[in-house]
Design a protein around this motif. Structure first.
Motif, PDB file in Angstrom:
ATOM      1  N   TRP A 253     -13.977 -10.589 -27.934  1.00  0.00           N
ATOM      2  CA  TRP A 253     -13.273 -10.305 -26.675  1.00  0.00           C
ATOM      3  C   TRP A 253     -12.224  -9.220 -26.888  1.00  0.00           C
ATOM      4  O   TRP A 253     -12.113  -8.291 -26.085  1.00  0.00           O
ATOM      5  CB  TRP A 253     -12.622 -11.583 -26.144  1.00  0.00           C
ATOM      6  CG  TRP A 253     -11.998 -11.412 -24.791  1.00  0.00           C
ATOM      7  CD1 TRP A 253     -12.546 -11.711 -23.574  1.00  0.00           C
ATOM      8  CD2 TRP A 253     -10.700 -10.858 -24.512  1.00  0.00           C
ATOM      9  NE1 TRP A 253     -11.676 -11.380 -22.556  1.00  0.00           N
ATOM     10  CE2 TRP A 253     -10.539 -10.855 -23.107  1.00  0.00           C
ATOM     11  CE3 TRP A 253      -9.674 -10.370 -25.303  1.00  0.00           C
ATOM     12  CZ2 TRP A 253      -9.386 -10.384 -22.485  1.00  0.00           C
ATOM     13  CZ3 TRP A 253      -8.526  -9.891 -24.684  1.00  0.00           C
ATOM     14  CH2 TRP A 253      -8.390  -9.906 -23.295  1.00  0.00           C
ATOM     15  N   LYS A 254     -11.460  -9.331 -27.949  1.00  0.00           N
ATOM     16  CA  LYS A 254     -10.406  -8.362 -28.237  1.00  0.00           C
ATOM     17  C   LYS A 254     -10.982  -6.957 -28.415  1.00  0.00           C
ATOM     18  O   LYS A 254     -10.439  -5.974 -27.886  1.00  0.00           O
ATOM     19  CB  LYS A 254      -9.644  -8.784 -29.494  1.00  0.00           C
ATOM     20  CG  LYS A 254      -8.541  -7.812 -29.913  1.00  0.00           C
ATOM     21  CD  LYS A 254      -7.849  -8.292 -31.178  1.00  0.00           C
ATOM     22  CE  LYS A 254      -6.766  -7.317 -31.614  1.00  0.00           C
ATOM     23  NZ  LYS A 254      -6.087  -7.774 -32.863  1.00  0.00           N
ATOM     24  N   GLU A 255     -12.089  -6.845 -29.154  1.00  0.00           N
ATOM     25  CA  GLU A 255     -12.709  -5.545 -29.381  1.00  0.00           C
ATOM     26  C   GLU A 255     -13.160  -4.917 -28.063  1.00  0.00           C
ATOM     27  O   GLU A 255     -12.967  -3.715 -27.828  1.00  0.00           O
ATOM     28  CB  GLU A 255     -13.898  -5.685 -30.327  1.00  0.00           C
ATOM     29  CG  GLU A 255     -13.524  -6.052 -31.750  1.00  0.00           C
ATOM     30  CD  GLU A 255     -14.750  -6.270 -32.627  1.00  0.00           C
ATOM     31  OE1 GLU A 255     -15.882  -6.057 -32.132  1.00  0.00           O
ATOM     32  OE2 GLU A 255     -14.585  -6.659 -33.795  1.00  0.00           O
ATOM     33  N   LEU A 256     -13.762  -5.720 -27.195  1.00  0.00           N
ATOM     34  CA  LEU A 256     -14.220  -5.207 -25.911  1.00  0.00           C
ATOM     35  C   LEU A 256     -13.040  -4.823 -25.021  1.00  0.00           C
ATOM     36  O   LEU A 256     -13.095  -3.810 -24.304  1.00  0.00           O
ATOM     37  CB  LEU A 256     -15.094  -6.248 -25.213  1.00  0.00           C
ATOM     38  CG  LEU A 256     -16.444  -6.528 -25.869  1.00  0.00           C
ATOM     39  CD1 LEU A 256     -17.180  -7.653 -25.130  1.00  0.00           C
ATOM     40  CD2 LEU A 256     -17.305  -5.263 -25.889  1.00  0.00           C
ATOM     41  N   TYR A 257     -11.981  -5.601 -25.064  1.00  0.00           N
ATOM     42  CA  TYR A 257     -10.797  -5.291 -24.256  1.00  0.00           C
ATOM     43  C   TYR A 257     -10.189  -3.957 -24.699  1.00  0.00           C
ATOM     44  O   TYR A 257      -9.826  -3.115 -23.867  1.00  0.00           O
ATOM     45  CB  TYR A 257      -9.772  -6.413 -24.366  1.00  0.00           C
ATOM     46  CG  TYR A 257      -8.621  -6.260 -23.396  1.00  0.00           C
ATOM     47  CD1 TYR A 257      -8.691  -6.809 -22.123  1.00  0.00           C
ATOM     48  CD2 TYR A 257      -7.474  -5.558 -23.753  1.00  0.00           C
ATOM     49  CE1 TYR A 257      -7.649  -6.660 -21.221  1.00  0.00           C
ATOM     50  CE2 TYR A 257      -6.425  -5.408 -22.861  1.00  0.00           C
ATOM     51  CZ  TYR A 257      -6.522  -5.963 -21.596  1.00  0.00           C
ATOM     52  OH  TYR A 257      -5.483  -5.795 -20.704  1.00  0.00           O
ATOM     53  N   GLN A 258     -10.063  -3.769 -26.003  1.00  0.00           N
ATOM     54  CA  GLN A 258      -9.493  -2.525 -26.511  1.00  0.00           C
ATOM     55  C   GLN A 258     -10.383  -1.331 -26.172  1.00  0.00           C
ATOM     56  O   GLN A 258      -9.890  -0.231 -25.936  1.00  0.00           O
ATOM     57  CB  GLN A 258      -9.288  -2.624 -28.024  1.00  0.00           C
ATOM     58  CG  GLN A 258      -8.183  -3.600 -28.419  1.00  0.00           C
ATOM     59  CD  GLN A 258      -8.110  -3.824 -29.911  1.00  0.00           C
ATOM     60  OE1 GLN A 258      -9.134  -3.850 -30.606  1.00  0.00           O
ATOM     61  NE2 GLN A 258      -6.892  -3.985 -30.419  1.00  0.00           N
ATOM     62  N   LYS A 259     -11.691  -1.560 -26.126  1.00  0.00           N
ATOM     63  CA  LYS A 259     -12.626  -0.492 -25.785  1.00  0.00           C
ATOM     64  C   LYS A 259     -12.496  -0.086 -24.317  1.00  0.00           C
ATOM     65  O   LYS A 259     -12.461   1.104 -24.001  1.00  0.00           O
ATOM     66  CB  LYS A 259     -14.059  -0.946 -26.064  1.00  0.00           C
ATOM     67  CG  LYS A 259     -15.131   0.015 -25.568  1.00  0.00           C
ATOM     68  CD  LYS A 259     -16.532  -0.533 -25.822  1.00  0.00           C
ATOM     69  CE  LYS A 259     -17.597   0.413 -25.255  1.00  0.00           C
ATOM     70  NZ  LYS A 259     -18.973  -0.120 -25.513  1.00  0.00           N
ATOM     71  N   TRP A 260     -12.421  -1.081 -23.427  1.00  0.00           N
ATOM     72  CA  TRP A 260     -12.496  -0.801 -21.998  1.00  0.00           C
ATOM     73  C   TRP A 260     -11.130  -0.665 -21.322  1.00  0.00           C
ATOM     74  O   TRP A 260     -11.033  -0.099 -20.243  1.00  0.00           O
ATOM     75  CB  TRP A 260     -13.325  -1.875 -21.289  1.00  0.00           C
ATOM     76  CG  TRP A 260     -14.769  -1.781 -21.637  1.00  0.00           C
ATOM     77  CD1 TRP A 260     -15.489  -2.586 -22.488  1.00  0.00           C
ATOM     78  CD2 TRP A 260     -15.688  -0.793 -21.171  1.00  0.00           C
ATOM     79  NE1 TRP A 260     -16.788  -2.177 -22.567  1.00  0.00           N
ATOM     80  CE2 TRP A 260     -16.938  -1.078 -21.771  1.00  0.00           C
ATOM     81  CE3 TRP A 260     -15.596   0.290 -20.301  1.00  0.00           C
ATOM     82  CZ2 TRP A 260     -18.080  -0.299 -21.525  1.00  0.00           C
ATOM     83  CZ3 TRP A 260     -16.709   1.066 -20.059  1.00  0.00           C
ATOM     84  CH2 TRP A 260     -17.942   0.765 -20.670  1.00  0.00           C
ATOM     85  N   PHE A 261     -10.066  -1.190 -21.950  1.00  0.00           N
ATOM     86  CA  PHE A 261      -8.727  -1.109 -21.363  1.00  0.00           C
ATOM     87  C   PHE A 261      -7.743  -0.506 -22.359  1.00  0.00           C
ATOM     88  O   PHE A 261      -6.717  -1.123 -22.664  1.00  0.00           O
ATOM     89  CB  PHE A 261      -8.245  -2.492 -20.935  1.00  0.00           C
ATOM     90  CG  PHE A 261      -9.198  -3.226 -20.033  1.00  0.00           C
ATOM     91  CD1 PHE A 261      -9.389  -2.819 -18.719  1.00  0.00           C
ATOM     92  CD2 PHE A 261      -9.901  -4.326 -20.485  1.00  0.00           C
ATOM     93  CE1 PHE A 261     -10.269  -3.503 -17.882  1.00  0.00           C
ATOM     94  CE2 PHE A 261     -10.779  -5.010 -19.666  1.00  0.00           C
ATOM     95  CZ  PHE A 261     -10.960  -4.589 -18.358  1.00  0.00           C
ATOM     96  N   PRO A 262      -8.024   0.675 -22.885  1.00  0.00           N
ATOM     97  CA  PRO A 262      -7.125   1.257 -23.892  1.00  0.00           C
ATOM     98  C   PRO A 262      -5.727   1.484 -23.329  1.00  0.00           C
ATOM     99  O   PRO A 262      -5.563   2.029 -22.236  1.00  0.00           O
ATOM    100  CB  PRO A 262      -7.812   2.587 -24.239  1.00  0.00           C
ATOM    101  CG  PRO A 262      -8.659   2.912 -23.046  1.00  0.00           C
ATOM    102  CD  PRO A 262      -9.126   1.599 -22.522  1.00  0.00           C
ATOM    103  N   GLY A 263      -4.744   1.010 -24.060  1.00  0.00           N
ATOM    104  CA  GLY A 263      -3.363   1.193 -23.651  1.00  0.00           C
ATOM    105  C   GLY A 263      -2.820   0.151 -22.705  1.00  0.00           C
ATOM    106  O   GLY A 263      -1.626   0.140 -22.420  1.00  0.00           O
ATOM    107  N   SER A 264      -3.687  -0.742 -22.202  1.00  0.00           N
ATOM    108  CA  SER A 264      -3.221  -1.791 -21.291  1.00  0.00           C
ATOM    109  C   SER A 264      -2.641  -2.964 -22.079  1.00  0.00           C
ATOM    110  O   SER A 264      -3.026  -3.197 -23.231  1.00  0.00           O
ATOM    111  CB  SER A 264      -4.378  -2.288 -20.419  1.00  0.00           C
ATOM    112  OG  SER A 264      -4.817  -1.270 -19.537  1.00  0.00           O
TER     113      SER A 264
END
Length: 287
Positions: A253-264
């Motif tokens: 989940w963390k990897e996907l979040y960092q991929k799709w929401f960079p900087g959020s």
């Protein structure tokens, strides 16, 4: 990536077609239950209702293929319960939950906020996102904050949390309903509405594309997004939950979040347990 979870297999009786029709040889629902424990429309495949213009959650790329955070996350979760064939179909947002409820689709996945009203129609998995709502407007617009919305035309996508929030809180604003964000933003660009109320993450993409600005970012953490399934399909929902939490715990989940929401801001409650500190900043629910 962790090894995929195996589906639980129920006993299957070897019976002839005639015997099956006579309901003999197996107890319960027999072979159908064994081959299709989640009561899917097509055994071994999951049909998902989604939307094609809610970047970065779910959208279609230049090749017409569905992609985005929700798409990749649900595909991973489905693989963990042993199902690799996941078919996404675009719908108007307001049609997603009825489509799941009436059996047209197995799942609804479009960063759908979990509310009491929606839970009267479908069941939801545990939450996996929550976030901000944004009033998007052209630069130099008369709409500069929430207060200045009064007397102006505000676009909302029908059936979303934004529509419900606006109906309750922007009572002096003329709401104009659209089937999706692209149509609403096109309406704003042409002057048929003065602003559009949508999710913070989706708004960022329109800001980059058209140079629009945010007149207000409003916290909305009381309705985290979940995957929608038909009411009463408890085994399916529970196994999706187990797989969803496994994806959080192993860092997927963390990897996907960092991929799709960079900087959020990173919503801490969805991180592996050894990375949580007890404090949480939330981000990202579409509708």
């Amino acid at each position: 990536m962790q090894k995929k979870m195996m589906t639980r297999l129920t006993g299957v009786c070897a019976v002839t077609a005639a015997a099956a029709l006579m309901m003999t040889g197996c107890s319960g629902s027999g072979e159908a239950a064994g081959e299709n424990p989640y009561d899917l429309i097509d055994p071994g495949s999951i049909r998902v209702a989604s939307i094609g213009d809610a970047k970065p959650y779910t959208y279609t790329d230049a090749n017409g293929e569905f992609t985005g955070f929700d798409v990749e996350l649900f595909t991973d979760v489905a693989g963990r319960i042993g199902i690799d064939d996941v078919v996404f179909t675009g719908q108007d947002f307001a049609a997603i939950l009825p489509g799941v409820a009436n059996g047209q689709f197995d799942v609804g996945a479009a960063a759908i906020g979990i509310t009491d009203e929606r839970s009267q129609t479908v069941d939801f998995t545990d939450g996996y996102l929550a976030g901000y709502l944004t009033v998007l407007t052209p630069e130099g617009s008369e709409v500069e904050d929430v207060e200045s919305l009064s007397g102006h035309r505000l676009g909302v996508v029908q059936g979303t949390l934004q529509e419900a929030y606006a109906e309750k809180n922007f009572t002096d604003t003329d709401l104009v309903r659209f089937p999706d964000n692209n149509t609403a933003v096109s309406g704003m660009n042409s002057g048929s509405v003065d602003a559009h109320f949508l999710d913070y993450e989706a708004a960022k993409d329109y800001m980059e594309q058209y140079g629009h600005v945010s007149a207000a970012d409003i916290p909305s953490f009381d309705a985290p997004a979940g995957f929608a399934v038909a009411q009463g399909n408890d085994e399916f929902r529970e196994d999706l939950n187990e797989a969803l939490h496994a994806a959080m715990e192993d860092g997927t989940w963390k990897e996907l979040y960092q991929k799709w929401f960079p900087g959020s801001p990173m919503p801490e409650q969805y991180l592996p347990s050894d990375e949580q500190t007890g404090e949480s900043d939330e981000a990202g629910a579409e509708g």
